[in-house]
Design an enzyme around this catalytic site. Structure first.
Site, PDB file in Angstrom:
ATOM      1  N   GLU A 103       0.836  -1.207   0.000  1.00  0.00           N
ATOM      2  CA  GLU A 103       0.000   0.000   0.000  1.00  0.00           C
ATOM      3  C   GLU A 103       0.863   1.246   0.000  1.00  0.00           C
ATOM      4  O   GLU A 103       1.967   1.240   0.558  1.00  0.00           O
ATOM      5  CB  GLU A 103      -0.876   0.027   1.264  1.00  0.00           C
ATOM      6  CG  GLU A 103      -2.172  -0.721   1.143  1.00  0.00           C
ATOM      7  CD  GLU A 103      -3.252   0.091   0.466  1.00  0.00           C
ATOM      8  OE1 GLU A 103      -2.943   1.002  -0.326  1.00  0.00           O
ATOM      9  OE2 GLU A 103      -4.427  -0.203   0.722  1.00  0.00           O
ATOM     10  N   ASP A 104       0.347   2.306  -0.580  1.00  0.00           N
ATOM     11  CA  ASP A 104       1.010   3.596  -0.475  1.00  0.00           C
ATOM     12  C   ASP A 104       0.787   4.171   0.919  1.00  0.00           C
ATOM     13  O   ASP A 104       1.726   4.616   1.574  1.00  0.00           O
ATOM     14  CB  ASP A 104       0.539   4.559  -1.566  1.00  0.00           C
ATOM     15  CG  ASP A 104      -0.982   4.722  -1.622  1.00  0.00           C
ATOM     16  OD1 ASP A 104      -1.716   3.963  -0.952  1.00  0.00           O
ATOM     17  OD2 ASP A 104      -1.445   5.611  -2.361  1.00  0.00           O
ATOM     18  N   ASP A 107      -4.695   5.149   5.889  1.00  0.00           N
ATOM     19  CA  ASP A 107      -5.304   6.336   6.467  1.00  0.00           C
ATOM     20  C   ASP A 107      -6.278   5.878   7.547  1.00  0.00           C
ATOM     21  O   ASP A 107      -5.866   5.567   8.654  1.00  0.00           O
ATOM     22  CB  ASP A 107      -5.989   7.130   5.350  1.00  0.00           C
ATOM     23  CG  ASP A 107      -6.318   8.559   5.722  1.00  0.00           C
ATOM     24  OD1 ASP A 107      -6.626   8.816   6.900  1.00  0.00           O
ATOM     25  OD2 ASP A 107      -6.289   9.428   4.837  1.00  0.00           O
ATOM     26  N   PHE A 156      -3.427  16.120   5.056  1.00  0.00           N
ATOM     27  CA  PHE A 156      -3.519  15.610   3.696  1.00  0.00           C
ATOM     28  C   PHE A 156      -2.169  15.743   3.007  1.00  0.00           C
ATOM     29  O   PHE A 156      -1.625  16.845   2.886  1.00  0.00           O
ATOM     30  CB  PHE A 156      -4.600  16.347   2.899  1.00  0.00           C
ATOM     31  CG  PHE A 156      -4.954  15.633   1.630  1.00  0.00           C
ATOM     32  CD1 PHE A 156      -5.805  14.536   1.649  1.00  0.00           C
ATOM     33  CD2 PHE A 156      -4.414  16.027   0.425  1.00  0.00           C
ATOM     34  CE1 PHE A 156      -6.116  13.850   0.477  1.00  0.00           C
ATOM     35  CE2 PHE A 156      -4.722  15.354  -0.754  1.00  0.00           C
ATOM     36  CZ  PHE A 156      -5.573  14.267  -0.715  1.00  0.00           C
ATOM     37  N   VAL A 157      -1.618  14.610   2.583  1.00  0.00           N
ATOM     38  CA  VAL A 157      -0.281  14.579   1.992  1.00  0.00           C
ATOM     39  C   VAL A 157      -0.343  14.149   0.530  1.00  0.00           C
ATOM     40  O   VAL A 157      -1.279  13.455   0.115  1.00  0.00           O
ATOM     41  CB  VAL A 157       0.653  13.631   2.771  1.00  0.00           C
ATOM     42  CG1 VAL A 157       0.902  14.156   4.181  1.00  0.00           C
ATOM     43  CG2 VAL A 157       0.117  12.215   2.812  1.00  0.00           C
ATOM     44  N   ASP A 163      -1.996  11.307  -4.391  1.00  0.00           N
ATOM     45  CA  ASP A 163      -2.431  12.412  -5.240  1.00  0.00           C
ATOM     46  C   ASP A 163      -3.566  13.205  -4.611  1.00  0.00           C
ATOM     47  O   ASP A 163      -4.152  12.802  -3.611  1.00  0.00           O
ATOM     48  CB  ASP A 163      -2.895  11.878  -6.594  1.00  0.00           C
ATOM     49  CG  ASP A 163      -4.246  11.175  -6.511  1.00  0.00           C
ATOM     50  OD1 ASP A 163      -5.131  11.494  -7.323  1.00  0.00           O
ATOM     51  OD2 ASP A 163      -4.430  10.315  -5.628  1.00  0.00           O
ATOM     52  N   ARG A 169       1.022  13.062  -7.837  1.00  0.00           N
ATOM     53  CA  ARG A 169       1.422  11.667  -7.660  1.00  0.00           C
ATOM     54  C   ARG A 169       2.893  11.464  -8.026  1.00  0.00           C
ATOM     55  O   ARG A 169       3.576  10.649  -7.427  1.00  0.00           O
ATOM     56  CB  ARG A 169       0.530  10.759  -8.519  1.00  0.00           C
ATOM     57  CG  ARG A 169       0.503   9.318  -8.089  1.00  0.00           C
ATOM     58  CD  ARG A 169      -0.408   8.474  -8.969  1.00  0.00           C
ATOM     59  NE  ARG A 169      -1.814   8.748  -8.887  1.00  0.00           N
ATOM     60  CZ  ARG A 169      -2.647   8.300  -7.950  1.00  0.00           C
ATOM     61  NH1 ARG A 169      -2.187   7.558  -6.975  1.00  0.00           N
ATOM     62  NH2 ARG A 169      -3.928   8.580  -7.986  1.00  0.00           N
TER      63      ARG A 169
END
Length: 183
Positions: A103-104, A107, A156-157, A163, A169
């Protein structure tokens, strides 16, 4: 894309490309060690995991296979919608396979929790998670993440695969996006 190209849209650079590259190498060594006697299938979660998946598998010294899934709970905003949409399934059968979901970011964990439940029902020999970034303060469910690149704040990153409305991205670091961009 480097930070200079989008400096006006960022408030804080959290991790530079060099810091990310170094951490990916450390994760790759841990994965190589843990899967030394196993054939591992890396399952990337599109679209965000493309960067980490590519860098991770290149940094690994052991053989690995790759496959991709796409699920989403984000619309065009900055908060999870809470509704998971299944966009692309795996090509490979994972029954009795050692699966590492890449996973990126984790959250809230809600989407990943749904995905892990889905994959568990397919009978893998093992199922683990590697996430480049994790927001511990945003978590709404327990996710056992064996490999974590960095814990980050709940803001929020963008960058390194993450993205906002399809942009940022390809920024090669990780930074907090200025709220004026999405408000």
């Amino acid at each position: 894309m480097d930070a200079d190209a989008i400096a006006g849209d960022l408030t804080t650079v959290l991790y530079t490309p060099d810091q990310i590259r170094e951490r990916v190498g450390e994760l790759a060594r841990d994965i190589d060690r843990d899967y030394a006697d196993k054939d591992v299938l890396l399952v990337g979660v599109l679209n965000g995991a493309v960067m980490v998946m590519a860098d991770l598998c290149r940094a690994m010294q052991s053989h690995c296979e790759m496959d991709w899934m796409a699920v989403s709970s984000y619309g065009s905003g900055t908060k999870s919608s809470g509704v998971v949409r299944f966009l692309k399934d795996l090509s490979a059968d994972i029954h009795d396979r050692h699966v590492l979901v890449v996973e990126d970011i984790i959250d809230t964990g809600l989407t990943l929790n749904w995905l892990l439940s889905n994959l568990t029902s397919r009978g893998p020999a093992s199922l683990e998670v590697a996430a480049m970034f994790r927001k511990p303060d945003a978590m709404q469910t327990d996710i056992d993440c064996k490999y974590v690149g960095f814990d980050i704040p709940g803001e929020f990153v963008v960058g390194y695969g993450l993205d906002f409305d399809g942009k940022y991205r390809n920024y090669d670091g990780l930074a907090i996006l200025d709220p004026r961009v999405y408000n």
